[in-house]
Design a protein around this motif. Structure first.
Motif, PDB file in Angstrom:
ATOM      1  N   ASP A  36       0.841  -1.195   0.000  1.00  0.00           N
ATOM      2  CA  ASP A  36       0.000   0.000   0.000  1.00  0.00           C
ATOM      3  C   ASP A  36       0.881   1.252   0.000  1.00  0.00           C
ATOM      4  O   ASP A  36       1.492   1.589   1.010  1.00  0.00           O
ATOM      5  N   SER A  37       0.924   1.955  -1.123  1.00  0.00           N
ATOM      6  CA  SER A  37       1.791   3.133  -1.219  1.00  0.00           C
ATOM      7  C   SER A  37       1.325   4.265  -0.306  1.00  0.00           C
ATOM      8  O   SER A  37       2.142   5.071   0.142  1.00  0.00           O
ATOM      9  N   ASP A  38       0.020   4.334  -0.015  1.00  0.00           N
ATOM     10  CA  ASP A  38      -0.462   5.370   0.903  1.00  0.00           C
ATOM     11  C   ASP A  38       0.082   5.125   2.310  1.00  0.00           C
ATOM     12  O   ASP A  38       0.468   6.067   3.014  1.00  0.00           O
ATOM     13  N   ALA A  39       0.113   3.852   2.713  1.00  0.00           N
ATOM     14  CA  ALA A  39       0.679   3.519   4.021  1.00  0.00           C
ATOM     15  C   ALA A  39       2.173   3.837   4.053  1.00  0.00           C
ATOM     16  O   ALA A  39       2.700   4.332   5.052  1.00  0.00           O
ATOM     17  N   ILE A  40       2.852   3.572   2.944  1.00  0.00           N
ATOM     18  CA  ILE A  40       4.284   3.888   2.868  1.00  0.00           C
ATOM     19  C   ILE A  40       4.492   5.390   2.935  1.00  0.00           C
ATOM     20  O   ILE A  40       5.420   5.876   3.587  1.00  0.00           O
ATOM     21  N   ALA A  41       3.614   6.156   2.267  1.00  0.00           N
ATOM     22  CA  ALA A  41       3.719   7.621   2.304  1.00  0.00           C
ATOM     23  C   ALA A  41       3.610   8.131   3.736  1.00  0.00           C
ATOM     24  O   ALA A  41       4.335   9.052   4.133  1.00  0.00           O
ATOM     25  N   ARG A  42       2.720   7.529   4.513  1.00  0.00           N
ATOM     26  CA  ARG A  42       2.611   7.925   5.924  1.00  0.00           C
ATOM     27  C   ARG A  42       3.873   7.547   6.695  1.00  0.00           C
ATOM     28  O   ARG A  42       4.338   8.291   7.558  1.00  0.00           O
ATOM     29  N   GLU A  43       4.420   6.399   6.352  1.00  0.00           N
ATOM     30  CA  GLU A  43       5.639   5.927   7.011  1.00  0.00           C
ATOM     31  C   GLU A  43       6.815   6.861   6.746  1.00  0.00           C
ATOM     32  O   GLU A  43       7.565   7.217   7.658  1.00  0.00           O
ATOM     33  N   VAL A  44       6.984   7.279   5.491  1.00  0.00           N
ATOM     34  CA  VAL A  44       8.156   8.095   5.136  1.00  0.00           C
ATOM     35  C   VAL A  44       7.980   9.573   5.443  1.00  0.00           C
ATOM     36  O   VAL A  44       8.876  10.374   5.199  1.00  0.00           O
ATOM     37  N   THR A  45       6.802   9.937   5.986  1.00  0.00           N
ATOM     38  CA  THR A  45       6.591  11.328   6.409  1.00  0.00           C
ATOM     39  C   THR A  45       6.296  11.405   7.909  1.00  0.00           C
ATOM     40  O   THR A  45       5.750  12.395   8.395  1.00  0.00           O
ATOM     41  N   GLY A  46       6.641  10.349   8.618  1.00  0.00           N
ATOM     42  CA  GLY A  46       6.441  10.333  10.058  1.00  0.00           C
ATOM     43  C   GLY A  46       7.437  11.236  10.766  1.00  0.00           C
ATOM     44  O   GLY A  46       8.346  11.808  10.151  1.00  0.00           O
ATOM     45  N   PRO A  47       7.291  11.385  12.077  1.00  0.00           N
ATOM     46  CA  PRO A  47       8.188  12.253  12.856  1.00  0.00           C
ATOM     47  C   PRO A  47       9.659  11.882  12.668  1.00  0.00           C
ATOM     48  O   PRO A  47      10.026  10.704  12.708  1.00  0.00           O
ATOM     49  N   GLY A  48      10.467  12.892  12.399  1.00  0.00           N
ATOM     50  CA  GLY A  48      11.905  12.688  12.279  1.00  0.00           C
ATOM     51  C   GLY A  48      12.384  12.120  10.958  1.00  0.00           C
ATOM     52  O   GLY A  48      13.571  11.830  10.805  1.00  0.00           O
ATOM     53  N   THR A  49      11.491  11.973   9.989  1.00  0.00           N
ATOM     54  CA  THR A  49      11.878  11.363   8.722  1.00  0.00           C
ATOM     55  C   THR A  49      12.402  12.389   7.724  1.00  0.00           C
ATOM     56  O   THR A  49      12.120  13.586   7.817  1.00  0.00           O
ATOM     57  N   GLU A  50      13.138  11.876   6.754  1.00  0.00           N
ATOM     58  CA  GLU A  50      13.636  12.716   5.665  1.00  0.00           C
ATOM     59  C   GLU A  50      12.475  13.337   4.898  1.00  0.00           C
ATOM     60  O   GLU A  50      12.536  14.501   4.476  1.00  0.00           O
ATOM     61  N   GLY A  51      11.410  12.556   4.719  1.00  0.00           N
ATOM     62  CA  GLY A  51      10.255  13.062   3.974  1.00  0.00           C
ATOM     63  C   GLY A  51       9.596  14.241   4.662  1.00  0.00           C
ATOM     64  O   GLY A  51       9.245  15.232   4.014  1.00  0.00           O
ATOM     65  N   LEU A  52       9.420  14.150   5.969  1.00  0.00           N
ATOM     66  CA  LEU A  52       8.795  15.246   6.702  1.00  0.00           C
ATOM     67  C   LEU A  52       9.659  16.500   6.667  1.00  0.00           C
ATOM     68  O   LEU A  52       9.154  17.607   6.489  1.00  0.00           O
ATOM     69  N   ARG A  53      10.962  16.314   6.816  1.00  0.00           N
ATOM     70  CA  ARG A  53      11.867  17.473   6.750  1.00  0.00           C
ATOM     71  C   ARG A  53      11.795  18.136   5.380  1.00  0.00           C
ATOM     72  O   ARG A  53      11.766  19.361   5.265  1.00  0.00           O
ATOM     73  N   GLY A  54      11.754  17.318   4.330  1.00  0.00           N
ATOM     74  CA  GLY A  54      11.685  17.861   2.975  1.00  0.00           C
ATOM     75  C   GLY A  54      10.407  18.640   2.725  1.00  0.00           C
ATOM     76  O   GLY A  54      10.422  19.704   2.092  1.00  0.00           O
ATOM     77  N   ILE A  55       9.283  18.130   3.236  1.00  0.00           N
ATOM     78  CA  ILE A  55       8.004  18.820   3.069  1.00  0.00           C
ATOM     79  C   ILE A  55       8.001  20.147   3.824  1.00  0.00           C
ATOM     80  O   ILE A  55       7.546  21.177   3.307  1.00  0.00           O
ATOM     81  N   ALA A  56       8.520  20.144   5.047  1.00  0.00           N
ATOM     82  CA  ALA A  56       8.556  21.376   5.839  1.00  0.00           C
ATOM     83  C   ALA A  56       9.435  22.431   5.173  1.00  0.00           C
ATOM     84  O   ALA A  56       9.108  23.623   5.185  1.00  0.00           O
ATOM     85  N   GLU A  57      10.534  21.997   4.562  1.00  0.00           N
ATOM     86  CA  GLU A  57      11.414  22.935   3.861  1.00  0.00           C
ATOM     87  C   GLU A  57      10.738  23.495   2.610  1.00  0.00           C
ATOM     88  O   GLU A  57      10.877  24.671   2.283  1.00  0.00           O
ATOM     89  N   ALA A  58       9.999  22.635   1.909  1.00  0.00           N
ATOM     90  CA  ALA A  58       9.376  23.050   0.647  1.00  0.00           C
ATOM     91  C   ALA A  58       8.113  23.880   0.840  1.00  0.00           C
ATOM     92  O   ALA A  58       7.830  24.794   0.063  1.00  0.00           O
ATOM     93  N   PHE A  59       7.334  23.572   1.891  1.00  0.00           N
ATOM     94  CA  PHE A  59       6.022  24.202   2.062  1.00  0.00           C
ATOM     95  C   PHE A  59       5.942  25.108   3.296  1.00  0.00           C
ATOM     96  O   PHE A  59       4.932  25.776   3.493  1.00  0.00           O
ATOM     97  N   GLY A  60       6.994  25.126   4.103  1.00  0.00           N
ATOM     98  CA  GLY A  60       6.977  25.954   5.306  1.00  0.00           C
ATOM     99  C   GLY A  60       6.459  25.184   6.508  1.00  0.00           C
ATOM    100  O   GLY A  60       5.695  24.222   6.369  1.00  0.00           O
ATOM    101  N   ARG A  61       6.849  25.621   7.686  1.00  0.00           N
ATOM    102  CA  ARG A  61       6.474  24.911   8.899  1.00  0.00           C
ATOM    103  C   ARG A  61       4.985  25.046   9.227  1.00  0.00           C
ATOM    104  O   ARG A  61       4.463  24.338  10.099  1.00  0.00           O
ATOM    105  N   SER A  62       4.292  25.913   8.514  1.00  0.00           N
ATOM    106  CA  SER A  62       2.844  26.032   8.724  1.00  0.00           C
ATOM    107  C   SER A  62       2.111  24.771   8.262  1.00  0.00           C
ATOM    108  O   SER A  62       0.924  24.582   8.588  1.00  0.00           O
ATOM    109  N   ILE A  63       2.791  23.921   7.523  1.00  0.00           N
ATOM    110  CA  ILE A  63       2.189  22.683   7.045  1.00  0.00           C
ATOM    111  C   ILE A  63       2.215  21.618   8.140  1.00  0.00           C
ATOM    112  O   ILE A  63       1.682  20.516   7.955  1.00  0.00           O
ATOM    113  N   LEU A  64       2.809  21.945   9.288  1.00  0.00           N
ATOM    114  CA  LEU A  64       2.899  21.013  10.409  1.00  0.00           C
ATOM    115  C   LEU A  64       1.858  21.345  11.468  1.00  0.00           C
ATOM    116  O   LEU A  64       1.486  22.506  11.659  1.00  0.00           O
ATOM    117  N   LEU A  65       1.407  20.337  12.174  1.00  0.00           N
ATOM    118  CA  LEU A  65       0.515  20.514  13.311  1.00  0.00           C
ATOM    119  C   LEU A  65       1.327  20.965  14.525  1.00  0.00           C
ATOM    120  O   LEU A  65       2.566  20.877  14.515  1.00  0.00           O
TER     121      LEU A  65
END
Length: 213
Positions: A36-65
């Motif tokens: 399930d790629s959606d489950a993997i997407a959640r996995e790679v954007t979890g706390p402390g992941t490279e994916g989450l850091r990349g999203i925050a850099e690209a979209f700003g920290r306002s994209i975080l809860l």
């Protein structure tokens, strides 16, 4: 030396509110290993992941809860309205998701048992392509546009305008269906969809049995 397992790997794709998750669930019930790629997407954007850091850099920290996790609802709203934003997000996530999928397929192949693997990936025919995972074929779950729109409105509590905008952000299902090896028509009752999936499963099982072990 033990018997080497037979493994076939298929891609499963469709569009928003097409019923892809339903078909994936039916295939899982029949015995498929569903990645399930959606489950993997959640996995790679979890706390402390490279994916989450990349999203925050690209979209700003306002994209975080407030707790530092990804605000997925806000991100979804942003990318549906902005093609450039979707492309930025894809550039961050797709390599991470693709790498994990390849790892999981490899793990099944190394397991030594017969298996049908289904890679459930919404944008399979829009981004990476079947060749990225050496697939043995692609299934598209299709439905007519009016039914797709109605289901999306009901599922997400959207206005018709909002739902239409989301549909327009994706390639039409009829185009994807034209590129598929198999098409599951999910426009009718669940029983009709199940019958198609069971027939496809029988075909896959026969193909698996014909492979040299």
């Amino acid at each position: 030396m033990g018997r080497r397992g037979r493994v076939r790997v298929y891609g499963l794709t469709g569009g928003i509110a097409s019923g892809k998750s339903l078909v994936a669930g039916l295939l899982r019930e029949l015995g498929a290993v569903v990645i399930d790629s959606d489950a993997i997407a959640r996995e790679v954007t979890g706390p402390g992941t490279e994916g989450l850091r990349g999203i925050a850099e690209a979209f700003g920290r306002s994209i975080l809860l407030p707790d530092g996790t990804l605000d997925r609802r806000r991100l979804a709203s942003s990318i549906f309205a902005d093609r450039g934003a979707r492309l930025r997000l894809n550039a961050i996530l797709h390599p991470l998701i693709g790498h994990r999928i390849v790892q999981m397929i490899g793990s099944v192949r190394a397991g030594g048992r017969d298996a049908v693997v289904v890679v459930d990936l919404p944008l399979l025919l829009d981004t990476v392509g079947p060749e990225a995972f050496s697939l043995d074929g692609v299934v598209v779950v299709s439905v007519d546009e009016a039914t797709q729109l109605a289901r999306l409105i009901a599922r997400e509590a959207l206005t018709e305008s909002e739902a239409g905008e989301r549909l327009r952000s994706q390639r039409p299902l009829r185009q994807k269906a034209a590129e598929a090896d198999w098409v599951i028509d999910n426009g009718g009752p669940r029983s009709a969809t199940r019958a198609q999936v069971e027939a496809l499963w029988e075909e896959w099982q026969a193909d698996l049995a014909s492979q040299d072990a």
